[in-house]
Design a protein around this motif. Structure first.
Motif, PDB file in Angstrom:
ATOM      1  N   GLY A   1      -3.056   5.990   2.809  1.00  0.00           N
ATOM      2  CA  GLY A   1      -3.756   6.860   1.827  1.00  0.00           C
ATOM      3  C   GLY A   1      -3.075   8.225   1.820  1.00  0.00           C
TER       4      GLY A   1
ATOM      5  N   ARG B   1       0.738  -1.043  -0.055  1.00  0.00           N
ATOM      6  CA  ARG B   1       0.044  -0.300  -0.164  1.00  0.00           C
ATOM      7  C   ARG B   1       0.954   1.210  -0.168  1.00  0.00           C
ATOM      8  NH1 ARG B   1      -3.502  -2.763   4.515  1.00  0.00           N
ATOM      9  NH2 ARG B   1      -4.982  -3.953   3.367  1.00  0.00           N
TER      10      ARG B   1
ATOM     11  N   THR C   1      -7.630  13.273  -2.581  1.00  0.00           N
ATOM     12  CA  THR C   1      -8.724  12.606  -3.005  1.00  0.00           C
ATOM     13  C   THR C   1      -8.282  11.155  -3.409  1.00  0.00           C
ATOM     14  OG1 THR C   1      -9.691  14.530  -4.229  1.00  0.00           O
ATOM     15  CG2 THR C   1     -10.486  12.335  -4.921  1.00  0.00           C
ATOM     16  N   ILE C   2      -7.196  10.859  -4.044  1.00  0.00           N
ATOM     17  CA  ILE C   2      -6.866   9.466  -4.310  1.00  0.00           C
ATOM     18  C   ILE C   2      -6.596   8.557  -3.081  1.00  0.00           C
ATOM     19  CG2 ILE C   2      -4.853   8.215  -5.509  1.00  0.00           C
ATOM     20  CD1 ILE C   2      -4.744  10.441  -7.562  1.00  0.00           C
TER      21      ILE C   2
ATOM     22  N   ARG D   1      -8.001   8.792  -0.412  1.00  0.00           N
ATOM     23  CA  ARG D   1      -9.204   8.290   0.141  1.00  0.00           C
ATOM     24  C   ARG D   1      -9.837   6.845  -0.329  1.00  0.00           C
ATOM     25  NH1 ARG D   1     -12.220  12.134   2.678  1.00  0.00           N
ATOM     26  NH2 ARG D   1     -13.262  10.278   3.586  1.00  0.00           N
ATOM     27  N   TRP D   2      -8.872   6.263  -1.250  1.00  0.00           N
ATOM     28  CA  TRP D   2      -9.176   5.103  -1.742  1.00  0.00           C
ATOM     29  C   TRP D   2      -9.162   4.201  -0.789  1.00  0.00           C
ATOM     30  CZ3 TRP D   2      -5.909   1.611  -5.448  1.00  0.00           C
ATOM     31  CH2 TRP D   2      -6.842   0.270  -5.872  1.00  0.00           C
ATOM     32  N   HIS D   3     -10.073   3.258  -0.594  1.00  0.00           N
ATOM     33  CA  HIS D   3      -9.989   2.303   0.747  1.00  0.00           C
ATOM     34  C   HIS D   3      -8.766   1.211   0.561  1.00  0.00           C
ATOM     35  CE1 HIS D   3     -12.470   0.035  -2.307  1.00  0.00           C
ATOM     36  NE2 HIS D   3     -12.179  -0.967  -1.586  1.00  0.00           N
ATOM     37  N   LYS D   4      -8.403   0.976  -0.723  1.00  0.00           N
ATOM     38  CA  LYS D   4      -7.706  -0.110  -1.035  1.00  0.00           C
ATOM     39  C   LYS D   4      -6.097   0.319  -0.195  1.00  0.00           C
ATOM     40  CE  LYS D   4      -9.834  -3.178  -3.490  1.00  0.00           C
ATOM     41  NZ  LYS D   4      -9.882  -4.563  -2.988  1.00  0.00           N
ATOM     42  N   LEU D   5      -5.989   1.540  -0.287  1.00  0.00           N
ATOM     43  CA  LEU D   5      -4.477   2.135   0.401  1.00  0.00           C
ATOM     44  C   LEU D   5      -4.764   2.085   1.815  1.00  0.00           C
ATOM     45  CD1 LEU D   5      -4.060   5.038  -2.199  1.00  0.00           C
ATOM     46  CD2 LEU D   5      -2.925   3.046  -1.915  1.00  0.00           C
TER      47      LEU D   5
END
Length: 365
Positions: free
Chosen positions: A96, A50, A85-86, A88-92
């Motif tokens: 994040g 991540r 904004t990027i 906030r992607w839950h995968k990170l």
């Protein structure tokens, strides 16, 4: 050990990045290595993926926006908005925010050098971050990989002893007749602490299970590293304790009665036998942790049978002395119900353990 491994990973990353490669921004490598030496191997692996993805994303966004918008205050604001904004992607996950941080460092390179050198700097930063992540994970993997296998067994044993002692004390108290308010209050207080112990046990079990993932030390362990037995045991203890708390509530009402009806001592004596049987079942369950132990689920049969027989005798005494009618009728009915549910909880745990220990049952499930 975690401190020593972190220092080793950072030092090795600095040596490779600065002394061997001569990278201009060599500090990114040891910084990344420090972050990646986590408590467990799986955390190190997943966090490194991540973190590397977040840093690369920040560098890529900067490389796309700044040449098009120019190194201005407005462009910087747009870059931060895009990075956050990027991020906030839950995968990170928790990494994040590193997207915006990486974008900030990448933006600085564009303001301090020409575009061609800036692109090379971005590639260098991304490469150093990946290098640091790899070194951090490898050090954590090879140098005494963290493992909390024994902690799971310890907390389950502790929970088992606490519940077993409580059941035994309540049973001994009922053998002497109707307990007084002080005894019941003490039992209730101890029963009220069991849920916290169960939650601690559940947390420790999950941490122990996580520490085994991707851990090379598990290859050298003689016993199974499956935690199914632990989970069944803790759930059974928690449900059984709820019945003990209900028994205490019923006993508190019983102790408030002016006088005990005829036959009460016999009923309480049989209920004491039920609790003694439940205490023995607790002791047996507390020793069942691994797949190789699941075959011992049959050891629960004897105390469970004793508990069921005692419930039948208690029910017969209630009917004989007509205790289920009158002012105190709900009290004795409730005690019998709690006793049945207590034995049923252990019976259900025995069934679940038997299913987990039977490969054919698992395939059918």
């Amino acid at each position: 050990m975690l401190i020593v491994k972190s220092a080793l990973a950072a030092s090795l990353a600095w040596f490779v990045a600065n002394d061997l490669l001569g990278a201009p921004s060599a500090t990114f490598a040891p910084f990344s290595a420090l972050l990646m030496v986590q408590v467990t191997i799986s955390q190190s692996l997943f966090q490194s993926l991540r973190y590397a993805a977040a840093v690369i994303a920040g560098a890529v966004v900067t490389g796309l926006l700044i040449p098009a918008l120019g190194a201005t205050m407005a462009a910087f604001a747009v870059l931060m908005l895009a990075g956050l904004t990027i991020g906030r992607w839950h995968k990170l996950g928790s990494q994040g925010p590193q997207v915006a941080v990486a974008a900030l460092f990448a933006y600085a390179s564009f303001t301090q050098s020409d575009p061609q050198s800036s692109y090379l700097q971005l590639v260098s930063i991304a490469g150093l971050v990946v290098l640091g992540c790899v070194i951090g994970v490898v050090i954590n993997l090879l140098v005494v990989p963290p493992m909390r296998f024994r902690s799971g067994a310890y907390v389950v044993d502790s929970l088992s002893r606490s519940l077993c002692d409580l059941l035994t004390d309540v049973a001994d108290g009922l053998t002497d007749g109707m307990p007084d308010d002080d005894q019941v209050s003490q039992w209730s207080y101890r029963a009220g602490r069991i849920p916290d112990l169960a939650e601690q046990a559940r947390t420790s079990i999950e941490h122990a299970a996580e520490s085994m993932r991707f851990n090379p030390r598990r290859l050298f362990m003689r016993q199974s590293t499956d935690f199914s037995g632990y989970r069944v045991t803790v759930c059974a203890f928690q449900r059984a304790n709820e019945q003990v708390m209900s028994v205490c509530r019923s006993l508190r009402h019983s102790s408030d009665a002016r006088e005990s009806p005829h036959g009460t001592d016999r009923v309480l004596g049989e209920l004491a036998s039920v609790l003694h049987a439940a205490a023995e079942a607790t002791r047996v369950l507390g020793s069942i942790h691994h797949v190789v132990d699941l075959d011992r689920a049959s050891d629960l049969d004897e105390p469970l049978d004793r508990g069921r027989d005692a419930i039948a005798r208690a029910s017969e005494q209630v009917d004989t002395h007509d205790l289920d009618h009158g002012r105190d009728g709900p009290i004795y009915t409730g005690l019998l119900t709690d006793a049945r549910r207590l034995i049923e909880e252990y019976g259900e745990a025995r069934h679940q353990l038997a299913q987990q220990g039977d490969p054919e049952s698992q395939m059918e499930g």
